[in-house]
Design a protein around this motif. Structure first.
Motif, PDB file in Angstrom:
ATOM      1  N   LEU A 181      46.354  35.379  35.665  1.00 34.75           N
ATOM      2  CA  LEU A 181      47.254  35.601  37.024  1.00 34.75           C
ATOM      3  C   LEU A 181      47.992  34.250  37.457  1.00 34.75           C
ATOM      4  CD1 LEU A 181      45.314  38.608  39.033  1.00 34.75           C
ATOM      5  CD2 LEU A 181      47.387  38.928  37.496  1.00 34.75           C
ATOM      6  N   GLU A 182      48.722  33.959  38.653  1.00 34.01           N
ATOM      7  CA  GLU A 182      48.871  32.836  38.700  1.00 34.01           C
ATOM      8  C   GLU A 182      47.786  31.935  39.659  1.00 34.01           C
ATOM      9  OE1 GLU A 182      52.219  33.233  41.063  1.00 34.01           O
ATOM     10  OE2 GLU A 182      53.748  34.273  39.524  1.00 34.01           O
ATOM     11  N   ASN A 183      46.855  32.405  40.086  1.00 34.22           N
ATOM     12  CA  ASN A 183      46.126  32.147  40.598  1.00 34.22           C
ATOM     13  C   ASN A 183      44.437  31.776  39.846  1.00 34.22           C
ATOM     14  OD1 ASN A 183      44.464  34.611  40.138  1.00 34.22           O
ATOM     15  ND2 ASN A 183      44.174  34.873  42.489  1.00 34.22           N
ATOM     16  N   GLY A 184      44.932  32.240  38.088  1.00 34.76           N
ATOM     17  CA  GLY A 184      44.142  31.337  37.201  1.00 34.76           C
ATOM     18  C   GLY A 184      42.190  32.962  36.778  1.00 34.76           C
ATOM     19  N   THR A 185      42.319  34.041  38.067  1.00 29.09           N
ATOM     20  CA  THR A 185      41.808  35.048  37.200  1.00 29.09           C
ATOM     21  C   THR A 185      42.486  35.105  36.017  1.00 29.09           C
ATOM     22  OG1 THR A 185      42.568  36.331  38.891  1.00 29.09           O
ATOM     23  CG2 THR A 185      40.829  34.556  39.750  1.00 29.09           C
ATOM     24  N   ILE A 186      41.699  36.848  35.174  1.00 25.28           N
ATOM     25  CA  ILE A 186      41.506  36.883  34.274  1.00 25.28           C
ATOM     26  C   ILE A 186      42.917  38.389  35.035  1.00 25.28           C
ATOM     27  CG2 ILE A 186      40.961  39.063  33.610  1.00 25.28           C
ATOM     28  CD1 ILE A 186      38.034  37.078  32.641  1.00 25.28           C
ATOM     29  N   ASP A 187      43.758  38.464  34.459  1.00 24.66           N
ATOM     30  CA  ASP A 187      44.632  39.445  35.060  1.00 24.66           C
ATOM     31  C   ASP A 187      43.771  40.185  34.320  1.00 24.66           C
ATOM     32  OD1 ASP A 187      46.094  41.535  34.794  1.00 24.66           O
ATOM     33  OD2 ASP A 187      48.512  40.254  34.103  1.00 24.66           O
ATOM     34  N   TYR A 188      43.068  41.320  35.239  1.00 19.64           N
ATOM     35  CA  TYR A 188      42.362  42.988  34.146  1.00 19.64           C
ATOM     36  C   TYR A 188      43.076  44.019  34.034  1.00 19.64           C
ATOM     37  CZ  TYR A 188      38.349  40.128  36.002  1.00 19.64           C
ATOM     38  OH  TYR A 188      37.289  39.056  36.532  1.00 19.64           O
ATOM     39  N   ASP A 189      44.275  44.161  34.891  1.00 21.46           N
ATOM     40  CA  ASP A 189      45.433  45.178  34.419  1.00 21.46           C
ATOM     41  C   ASP A 189      45.592  45.242  33.232  1.00 21.46           C
ATOM     42  OD1 ASP A 189      44.610  46.513  36.322  1.00 21.46           O
ATOM     43  OD2 ASP A 189      46.787  44.963  37.441  1.00 21.46           O
ATOM     44  N   ALA A 190      45.728  43.782  32.457  1.00 24.49           N
ATOM     45  CA  ALA A 190      46.252  43.253  31.512  1.00 24.49           C
ATOM     46  C   ALA A 190      44.926  43.605  29.536  1.00 24.49           C
ATOM     47  CB  ALA A 190      46.849  42.005  31.150  1.00 24.49           C
ATOM     48  N   VAL A 196      36.188  24.929  34.375  1.00 23.77           N
ATOM     49  CA  VAL A 196      37.695  24.119  35.290  1.00 23.77           C
ATOM     50  C   VAL A 196      38.041  25.005  36.471  1.00 23.77           C
ATOM     51  CG1 VAL A 196      39.894  23.842  34.504  1.00 23.77           C
ATOM     52  CG2 VAL A 196      38.227  23.875  32.746  1.00 23.77           C
ATOM     53  N   LEU A 197      37.424  25.811  36.782  1.00 21.78           N
ATOM     54  CA  LEU A 197      38.654  26.739  37.660  1.00 21.78           C
ATOM     55  C   LEU A 197      37.289  27.413  39.012  1.00 21.78           C
ATOM     56  CD1 LEU A 197      41.461  29.089  37.008  1.00 21.78           C
ATOM     57  CD2 LEU A 197      41.667  26.326  37.294  1.00 21.78           C
ATOM     58  N   GLY A 198      36.145  27.529  38.702  1.00 17.42           N
ATOM     59  CA  GLY A 198      34.932  27.252  39.370  1.00 17.42           C
ATOM     60  C   GLY A 198      34.984  29.428  39.622  1.00 17.42           C
ATOM     61  N   SER A 199      36.226  29.913  39.049  1.00 14.44           N
ATOM     62  CA  SER A 199      36.370  31.335  39.559  1.00 14.44           C
ATOM     63  C   SER A 199      35.045  32.464  38.526  1.00 14.44           C
ATOM     64  CB  SER A 199      37.636  31.423  38.516  1.00 14.44           C
ATOM     65  OG  SER A 199      37.965  31.323  37.501  1.00 14.44           O
ATOM     66  N   VAL A 200      34.742  33.312  38.767  1.00 13.16           N
ATOM     67  CA  VAL A 200      34.408  34.678  38.505  1.00 13.16           C
ATOM     68  C   VAL A 200      34.381  35.052  38.183  1.00 13.16           C
ATOM     69  CG1 VAL A 200      31.246  35.303  38.763  1.00 13.16           C
ATOM     70  CG2 VAL A 200      32.153  33.127  40.578  1.00 13.16           C
ATOM     71  N   THR A 201      33.735  35.541  36.645  1.00 13.18           N
ATOM     72  CA  THR A 201      35.045  36.628  36.020  1.00 13.18           C
ATOM     73  C   THR A 201      33.801  38.707  36.973  1.00 13.18           C
ATOM     74  OG1 THR A 201      35.316  35.141  34.239  1.00 13.18           O
ATOM     75  CG2 THR A 201      34.651  37.741  33.678  1.00 13.18           C
ATOM     76  N   ASN A 202      34.293  39.617  36.920  1.00 13.00           N
ATOM     77  CA  ASN A 202      33.633  40.832  37.057  1.00 13.00           C
ATOM     78  C   ASN A 202      33.708  41.165  35.707  1.00 13.00           C
ATOM     79  OD1 ASN A 202      33.363  42.861  37.777  1.00 13.00           O
ATOM     80  ND2 ASN A 202      35.757  43.682  38.825  1.00 13.00           N
ATOM     81  N   VAL A 203      32.158  40.778  35.481  1.00 13.47           N
ATOM     82  CA  VAL A 203      31.841  40.867  34.487  1.00 13.47           C
ATOM     83  C   VAL A 203      31.034  43.240  34.221  1.00 13.47           C
ATOM     84  CG1 VAL A 203      29.168  40.762  33.047  1.00 13.47           C
ATOM     85  CG2 VAL A 203      30.322  39.151  34.290  1.00 13.47           C
ATOM     86  N   ASP A 204      31.249  43.466  35.576  1.00 11.77           N
ATOM     87  CA  ASP A 204      31.231  44.982  35.188  1.00 11.77           C
ATOM     88  C   ASP A 204      31.920  45.622  34.956  1.00 11.77           C
ATOM     89  OD1 ASP A 204      29.373  47.054  35.996  1.00 11.77           O
ATOM     90  OD2 ASP A 204      31.103  47.306  37.495  1.00 11.77           O
ATOM     91  N   PHE A 205      33.531  44.708  35.390  1.00 11.63           N
ATOM     92  CA  PHE A 205      34.538  45.694  34.754  1.00 11.63           C
ATOM     93  C   PHE A 205      34.710  45.646  32.794  1.00 11.63           C
ATOM     94  CE2 PHE A 205      38.971  44.932  33.190  1.00 11.63           C
ATOM     95  CZ  PHE A 205      39.396  45.857  33.851  1.00 11.63           C
ATOM     96  N   MET A 206      34.746  43.776  32.840  1.00  5.93           N
ATOM     97  CA  MET A 206      34.311  43.596  31.216  1.00  5.93           C
ATOM     98  C   MET A 206      34.254  44.748  30.210  1.00  5.93           C
ATOM     99  SD  MET A 206      37.160  41.800  30.855  1.00  5.93           S
ATOM    100  CE  MET A 206      37.556  39.804  30.211  1.00  5.93           C
ATOM    101  N   VAL A 207      32.424  44.650  30.651  1.00  8.45           N
ATOM    102  CA  VAL A 207      31.612  44.933  29.825  1.00  8.45           C
ATOM    103  C   VAL A 207      31.928  46.536  30.113  1.00  8.45           C
ATOM    104  CG1 VAL A 207      28.475  46.260  29.918  1.00  8.45           C
ATOM    105  CG2 VAL A 207      28.982  43.535  30.484  1.00  8.45           C
ATOM    106  N   LYS A 208      32.061  47.581  31.470  1.00 14.89           N
ATOM    107  CA  LYS A 208      32.756  49.186  31.095  1.00 14.89           C
ATOM    108  C   LYS A 208      33.865  48.605  30.077  1.00 14.89           C
ATOM    109  CE  LYS A 208      30.705  50.416  35.226  1.00 14.89           C
ATOM    110  NZ  LYS A 208      30.684  50.491  36.667  1.00 14.89           N
ATOM    111  N   LEU A 209      34.703  47.848  30.183  1.00 14.63           N
ATOM    112  CA  LEU A 209      35.349  48.464  29.287  1.00 14.63           C
ATOM    113  C   LEU A 209      35.376  48.526  27.871  1.00 14.63           C
ATOM    114  CD1 LEU A 209      38.904  48.465  29.208  1.00 14.63           C
ATOM    115  CD2 LEU A 209      38.644  45.603  29.564  1.00 14.63           C
ATOM    116  N   ALA A 210      34.561  47.326  27.777  1.00 14.34           N
ATOM    117  CA  ALA A 210      34.078  46.929  26.074  1.00 14.34           C
ATOM    118  C   ALA A 210      33.205  48.135  25.807  1.00 14.34           C
ATOM    119  CB  ALA A 210      32.979  46.221  25.899  1.00 14.34           C
TER     120      ALA A 210
END
Length: 433
Positions: free
Chosen positions: A171-180, A200-214
């Motif tokens: 997304l524009e703020n440098g975080t992962i586009d979870y909808d995509a 680079v950005l210090g942003s934190v990924t929603n690991v729980d979302f990514m694990v459940k998606l996988a």
């Protein structure tokens, strides 16, 4: 309080306690261009406390020997120290001892997974390894946030197997586009590889979302935890990832050693990456049988003294308390973000001030190349990182080629941040902008 440490166990960090902790880091006391050093490059390599340096020296003074091989007392002592270190480091990240593989660094750990999967795709490892095989029609998914070490191994694996490599945009703020992400990850996805914290950005990924998606699509998850394990409490079992990579040199320990976490049942089924001595049970001129995991992934002479020192670094961090480390660095990170946001002509990359971020911040200074920014800061004793930080696709997505990064650790004070911000505020004026 033990005489070994400057502060009592689990003491909350503030400027006063950090100043005492800094006594364990003599390198921070030096002058650079007649200025007191401000070290803001721990995201690349952290500094080492005396306790860690002493642990490695003591190993060489009293226990140095080949591990897992000799029957003499010195070899037994060395092996015990080596495996005790494995127990200490694995426990720090919520893993069992047989779920931690020593590697040269996190980059090798990520390559280990990719090449092991490639070997499985070539038929190596037999029936148990078939679950890791990729072929044409399969997909590997990563994100636009990634360090090159979590991109290039997957490019090569895709080329070797005929699989397709895809990425999740930002997304524009440098975080992962979870909808995509929900549209890109499908039943064809075999691997979902992503960073826990952007370097680079210090942003934190929603690991729980990514694990459940996988898991929904039966894909393996690979976590780059290089910027999370040193700075915040991390438990890989709780996170639910299949694999994770992290490095010693970013968490008070020596260079030359990293680790791969993998669920034991997966490591047992995977074929090895590097082969040779130590990782086998039987060798003939035509075939070989391998040791159980994790030893089957540790061919050749191992990084024994580095492992021992890494365990001491873990004990140092555990004494401070990772919740305290995380809380202090969050304070420093927000101070960075807020201060940067108030400087005209300087763009803060990633999450805005007040949003979730770790204790690092990257910037783009209008009209000034990052290398010039870094060199000017260096003349004032301030050490920062410049360049693309091994994340060219991310910088390209941000519309720039490089950036300047300030990254903190538990030995930084608010005065370090303020000196950086003051120097940064003078950069454009210095270059006549």
């Amino acid at each position: 309080m033990s005489e070994k440490y400057q502060v009592a166990a689990a003491t909350p960090l503030n400027n006063e306690t950090v100043e005492r902790i800094r006594q364990d880091f003599p390198i921070l006391n030096q002058q650079v261009f007649d200025h007191q050093l401000v070290y803001l490059d721990s995201g690349a390599t952290s500094q080492n406390p005396l306790q860690v340096l002493d642990a490695e020296r003591d190993y060489y003074l009293g226990k140095n020997s080949a591990v897992h091989r000799g029957a003499h007392s010195l070899a037994v002592d060395a092996t015990d120290a080596f495996e005790d270190a494995r127990a200490t480091v694995s426990g720090f990240v919520g893993a069992a001892e047989n779920e931690l593989v020593w590697t040269s660094n996190a980059t090798e750990a990520l390559n280990l997974i990719a090449y092991s999967f490639g070997n499985a795709s070539a038929g190596i490892g037999g029936e148990t390894a078939r679950q890791f095989a990729l072929e044409e029609g399969d997909e590997i998914v990563t994100t636009e946030l990634e360090h090159h070490a979590n991109i290039i191994p997957w490019q090569i694996l895709a080329a070797r197997t005929g699989a397709t490599l895809k990425h999740i945009p930002l997304l524009e703020n440098g975080t992962i586009d979870y909808d995509a992400a929900e549209k890109i990850v499908t039943d064809r996805t075999k691997i979902l590889a992503f960073t826990h914290v952007s370097n680079v950005l210090g942003s934190v990924t929603n690991v729980d979302f990514m694990v459940k998606l996988a898991q929904k699509h039966g894909a393996f998850t690979v976590l780059d935890a290089c910027q999370s394990v040193p700075h915040t409490p991390v438990n890989f079992e709780t996170l639910g990832v299949d694999f994770a990579a992290f490095s010693a040199h970013k968490m008070l320990a020596p260079t030359g050693i990293g680790a791969l976490y993998g669920r034991n049942e997966l490591l047992e089924a995977m074929p090895p990456f590097l082969t040779g001595g130590s990782m086998i049970t039987k060798v003939t001129m035509t075939e070989a049988q391998w040791m159980p995991a994790p030893i089957k992934f540790e061919a050749g002479t191992q990084r024994v003294s580095q492992a021992v020192a890494w365990a001491e670094a873990v004990r140092y961090l555990e004494h401070l308390g990772m919740e305290n480390v995380h809380a202090w660095e969050t304070t420093l990170g927000q101070r960075l973000a807020e201060g940067i946001s108030q400087i005209e002509g300087v763009r803060l990359l990633g999450p805005a001030a007040g949003e979730e971020r770790t204790g690092l911040a990257s910037i783009h200074v209008d009209g000034v190349h990052p290398h010039d920014v870094g060199q000017l800061l260096d003349t004032q004793g301030i050490a920062v990182r410049v360049g693309h930080h091994c994340a060219q696709p991310l910088h390209r997505a941000l519309g720039i080629t490089a950036s300047t990064r300030a990254s903190t650790y538990m030995y930084n004070t608010t005065d370090d941040i303020d000196r950086f911000l003051d120097a940064l505020s003078q950069v454009r004026n210095y270059f006549g902008l």
